[in-house]
Write an enzyme that holds these catalytic residues in place. Structure first.
Site, PDB file in Angstrom:
ATOM      1  N   ASP A  12       0.813  -1.224   0.000  1.00 53.30           N
ATOM      2  CA  ASP A  12       0.000   0.000   0.000  1.00 53.30           C
ATOM      3  C   ASP A  12       0.844   1.271   0.000  1.00 53.30           C
ATOM      4  O   ASP A  12       0.435   2.301   0.522  1.00 53.30           O
ATOM      5  CB  ASP A  12      -0.954   0.050   1.220  1.00 53.30           C
ATOM      6  CG  ASP A  12      -1.781  -1.205   1.328  1.00 53.30           C
ATOM      7  OD1 ASP A  12      -2.268  -1.666   0.288  1.00 53.30           O
ATOM      8  OD2 ASP A  12      -1.932  -1.729   2.445  1.00 53.30           O
ATOM      9  N   GLY A  39      -4.664  -4.970  -3.305  1.00 52.42           N
ATOM     10  CA  GLY A  39      -5.205  -4.131  -4.365  1.00 52.42           C
ATOM     11  C   GLY A  39      -4.350  -2.916  -4.594  1.00 52.42           C
ATOM     12  O   GLY A  39      -3.574  -2.510  -3.746  1.00 52.42           O
ATOM     13  N   HIS A  40      -4.459  -2.384  -5.792  1.00 49.69           N
ATOM     14  CA  HIS A  40      -3.826  -1.105  -6.092  1.00 49.69           C
ATOM     15  C   HIS A  40      -4.943  -0.128  -6.376  1.00 49.69           C
ATOM     16  O   HIS A  40      -5.856  -0.439  -7.120  1.00 49.69           O
ATOM     17  CB  HIS A  40      -2.981  -1.175  -7.352  1.00 49.69           C
ATOM     18  CG  HIS A  40      -1.891  -2.174  -7.276  1.00 49.69           C
ATOM     19  ND1 HIS A  40      -0.763  -1.981  -6.539  1.00 49.69           N
ATOM     20  CD2 HIS A  40      -1.766  -3.375  -7.852  1.00 49.69           C
ATOM     21  CE1 HIS A  40       0.012  -3.032  -6.670  1.00 49.69           C
ATOM     22  NE2 HIS A  40      -0.570  -3.894  -7.455  1.00 49.69           N
ATOM     23  N   ARG A 304     -10.627  -3.391   5.134  1.00 53.42           N
ATOM     24  CA  ARG A 304     -10.220  -3.373   6.540  1.00 53.42           C
ATOM     25  C   ARG A 304      -9.462  -2.086   6.849  1.00 53.42           C
ATOM     26  O   ARG A 304      -8.652  -1.641   6.040  1.00 53.42           O
ATOM     27  CB  ARG A 304      -9.273  -4.547   6.831  1.00 53.42           C
ATOM     28  CG  ARG A 304      -9.962  -5.890   6.826  1.00 53.42           C
ATOM     29  CD  ARG A 304      -9.008  -6.980   7.293  1.00 53.42           C
ATOM     30  NE  ARG A 304      -7.968  -7.282   6.333  1.00 53.42           N
ATOM     31  CZ  ARG A 304      -7.129  -8.307   6.452  1.00 53.42           C
ATOM     32  NH1 ARG A 304      -7.185  -9.100   7.491  1.00 53.42           N
ATOM     33  NH2 ARG A 304      -6.204  -8.527   5.550  1.00 53.42           N
TER      34      ARG A 304
HETATM   35  P1  GDP Z   1      -0.304  -0.026  -3.765  1.00 53.51           P
HETATM   36  O1  GDP Z   1      -0.856  -1.332  -3.354  1.00 53.51           O
HETATM   37  O2  GDP Z   1       1.135   0.134  -3.408  1.00 53.51           O
HETATM   38  O3  GDP Z   1      -0.578   0.296  -5.187  1.00 53.51           O
HETATM   39  O4  GDP Z   1      -1.029   1.083  -2.875  1.00 53.51           O
HETATM   40  P2  GDP Z   1      -2.598   1.323  -2.693  1.00 53.51           P
HETATM   41  O5  GDP Z   1      -3.167   1.684  -3.964  1.00 53.51           O
HETATM   42  O6  GDP Z   1      -3.230   0.233  -1.939  1.00 53.51           O
HETATM   43  O7  GDP Z   1      -2.566   2.518  -1.658  1.00 53.51           O
HETATM   44  C1  GDP Z   1      -2.132   3.754  -1.951  1.00 53.51           C
HETATM   45  C2  GDP Z   1      -3.249   4.742  -1.714  1.00 53.51           C
HETATM   46  O8  GDP Z   1      -2.713   6.013  -1.681  1.00 53.51           O
HETATM   47  C3  GDP Z   1      -4.268   4.781  -2.850  1.00 53.51           C
HETATM   48  O9  GDP Z   1      -5.511   5.149  -2.333  1.00 53.51           O
HETATM   49  C4  GDP Z   1      -3.726   5.885  -3.772  1.00 53.51           C
HETATM   50  O10 GDP Z   1      -4.714   6.516  -4.542  1.00 53.51           O
HETATM   51  C5  GDP Z   1      -3.171   6.815  -2.763  1.00 53.51           C
HETATM   52  N1  GDP Z   1      -2.003   7.571  -3.173  1.00 53.51           N
HETATM   53  C6  GDP Z   1      -0.942   7.192  -3.920  1.00 53.51           C
HETATM   54  N2  GDP Z   1      -0.025   8.178  -3.957  1.00 53.51           N
HETATM   55  C7  GDP Z   1      -0.534   9.193  -3.208  1.00 53.51           C
HETATM   56  C8  GDP Z   1      -0.051  10.473  -2.832  1.00 53.51           C
HETATM   57  O11 GDP Z   1       1.047  10.880  -3.171  1.00 53.51           O
HETATM   58  N3  GDP Z   1      -0.871  11.227  -2.039  1.00 53.51           N
HETATM   59  C9  GDP Z   1      -2.085  10.792  -1.597  1.00 53.51           C
HETATM   60  N4  GDP Z   1      -2.805  11.584  -0.825  1.00 53.51           N
HETATM   61  N5  GDP Z   1      -2.556   9.587  -1.908  1.00 53.51           N
HETATM   62  C10 GDP Z   1      -1.786   8.797  -2.709  1.00 53.51           C
END
Ligand code: GDP
Length: 424
Positions: A12, A39-40, A304
């Site tokens: 995440d 998930g991403h 969660r």
């Molecule tokens: P991943 O599994 O590494 O791809 O990460 P996730 O997608 O689960 O979690 C990252 C969360 O942070 C997501 O809701 C993204 O939209 C958000 N996100 C990513 N980069 C940034 C950022 O620079 N600032 C903010 N506020 N949110 C971000």
């Protein structure tokens, strides 16, 4: 050039956003490990999406998305995901599925659930997507590889064999309904129908693409600390989360991975159980969780609430090292703008001694955080595009972290969108 985008921490970190952003310049994006258990979250011109199996490059017309041999392929999930993005106006993505990928079967999901039930309070906090039973079967050599779908006779014989072993566990350990070979065969033939058109010798495809000088991204799932060898075993995932595994899970030469972009979040978050030294609790945690990520720190797959904490320089330094980092993408920095002061975990105190080295799990369980506090910048930094335009205390925070982890921060992400990025 092949570039890997991987996580430094517990997952995440924002890999999806970085991959989606870098996919603009890429030809091929490959998922090389893991399955639909994490998930991403991606925010782009089409809206906000939570992807579990598709690579985060599927939103462009010009890219090919590959499900590599290292992935735990859940065929129906992949299909639902393709449909869900196409239904929302995204052009139908070009997808190739490795003929050597293995499939998550419905009984893997059941075994995952039954085992969590059996363990009760001692469970691993699995997302119950069948990932651990899937990889166990893969290494026990009783998994189903995509290529096997095309030999119906052999498949039939194998389903009978598999049911025999699985049913012993179902009957005597879990006391649950037994599997039927006929149903299992139908499930497999259904999968053949669904993925038949996408199946490809993807390692040979990638070999040719590398020779043609194509830009290839390897997209990791979760992060260093969830790696089964180098992470917080046993509270880890079941496939390697490291860039090095990208070579295996995609089927490419290891020396072709020229850049390893390790995504590292400006504070810590983790889903599931396991030691988490810089974790915070109570109101302070609630506030960070609420403001975190894009709309709060809640798991993209499970919903969660994520555990949150201050930036952990010990874990991140280790996480970056074990990945073989060439570049750090420092993400979600904008979220910290509300804090007067920002604590950073700079050491672990274990049995009265302070260390900067990330220990094995037994010692990790005893570690207490040594915190150093930096002044906050108290303003919104979203929208800033140049490093020099960031508030001084914000730059100091980045530079402090960079020095502590010992790897260059070449990208700073200050918002969830594709353009919220500052290159250094
Ligand atoms: P991943 O599994 O590494 O791809 O990460 P996730 O997608 O689960 O979690 C990252 C969360 O942070 C997501 O809701 C993204 O939209 C958000 N996100 C990513 N980069 C940034 C950022 O620079 N600032 C903010 N506020 N949110 C971000």
């Amino acid at each position: 050039m092949v570039k890997a985008i991987v996580g430094a921490n517990w997952g995440d970190e924002g890999k999806g956003k970085i991959t989606d952003m870098m996919a603009k310049e890429a030809d091929i994006i490959v998922r090389f490990q893991g399955g639909a258990n994490a998930g991403h979250t991606i925010v782009n011109d089409y809206g906000k999406f939570a992807l579990h199996t598709l690579p985060s490059g599927v939103f462009y017309n010009h890219t090919t998305s590959i499900i590599g041999n290292g992935v735990a392929l859940n065929v129906p999930v992949l299909f639902d995901e393709i449909k869900s993005i196409v239904d929302r106006g995204v052009p139908k993505p070009k997808i190739l599925v490795s003929d050597r990928a293995q499939m998550v079967m419905s009984y893997h999901v059941l075994f995952d659930r039954y085992e969590e039930e059996r363990l009760g309070g001692k469970s691993f906090g699995s997302t119950k997507s069948g990932i651990a039973p899937f990889y166990s079967d893969k290494y026990a050599k009783i998994g189903f590889q995509v290529s096997e779908l095309f030999d119906e006779e052999a498949l039939k014989e194998k389903t009978e064999r598999i049911c025999e072993t699985k049913n012993v566990m179902l009957e005597h350990l879990y006391h649950k309904p037994l599997l039927e070979p006929g149903k299992l065969l139908d499930e497999l033939l259904g999968y053949r129908e669904m993925i038949g058109p996408y199946v490809c010798d993807t390692s040979s495809y990638l070999w040719d693409a590398i020779k043609e000088g194509k830009n290839i991204l390897l997209e990791g799932q979760l992060g260093s600390l969830k790696d089964p060898d180098h992470g917080i075993y046993p509270m880890v995932t079941s496939s390697s989360t490291l860039a090095a595994y990208g070579a295996i899970g995609a089927g490419i030469p290891p020396y072709e991975i020229g850049k390893i972009i390790t995504v590292c979040k400006a504070y810590s978050s983790a889903v599931g159980a396991g030691a988490f030294v810089s974790e915070i609790f109570g109101e302070e945690a609630d506030e960070l969780r609420r403001r975190g990520g894009d709309g709060g720190e809640f798991g993209a797959t499970t919903g969660r609430p994520r555990r949150v904490g201050w930036f952990d320089a010990v874990a991140s330094k280790y996480g970056c090292r074990i990945q073989g980092t060439t570049d750090v993408a420092f993400t979600v920095l904008d979220v910290l703008g509300y804090l007067d002061e920002i604590p950073v975990c700079v050491g672990y105190e274990i049995d009265g001694e302070v260390t900067q080295e990330f220990p094995t799990t037994v010692k990790l369980e005893k570690a207490k955080p040594v915190l150093e506090t930096l002044p906050g910048w108290k303003c919104e930094i979203r929208g800033i595009r140049k490093y020099e335009d960031l508030p001084e205390n914000c730059r100091k925070y980045i530079e402090f972290v960079e020095e502590r982890i010992g790897f260059p921060v070449t990208m700073v992400s200050n918002g969830p969108g594709r353009d919220d990025i500052i290159y250094r």
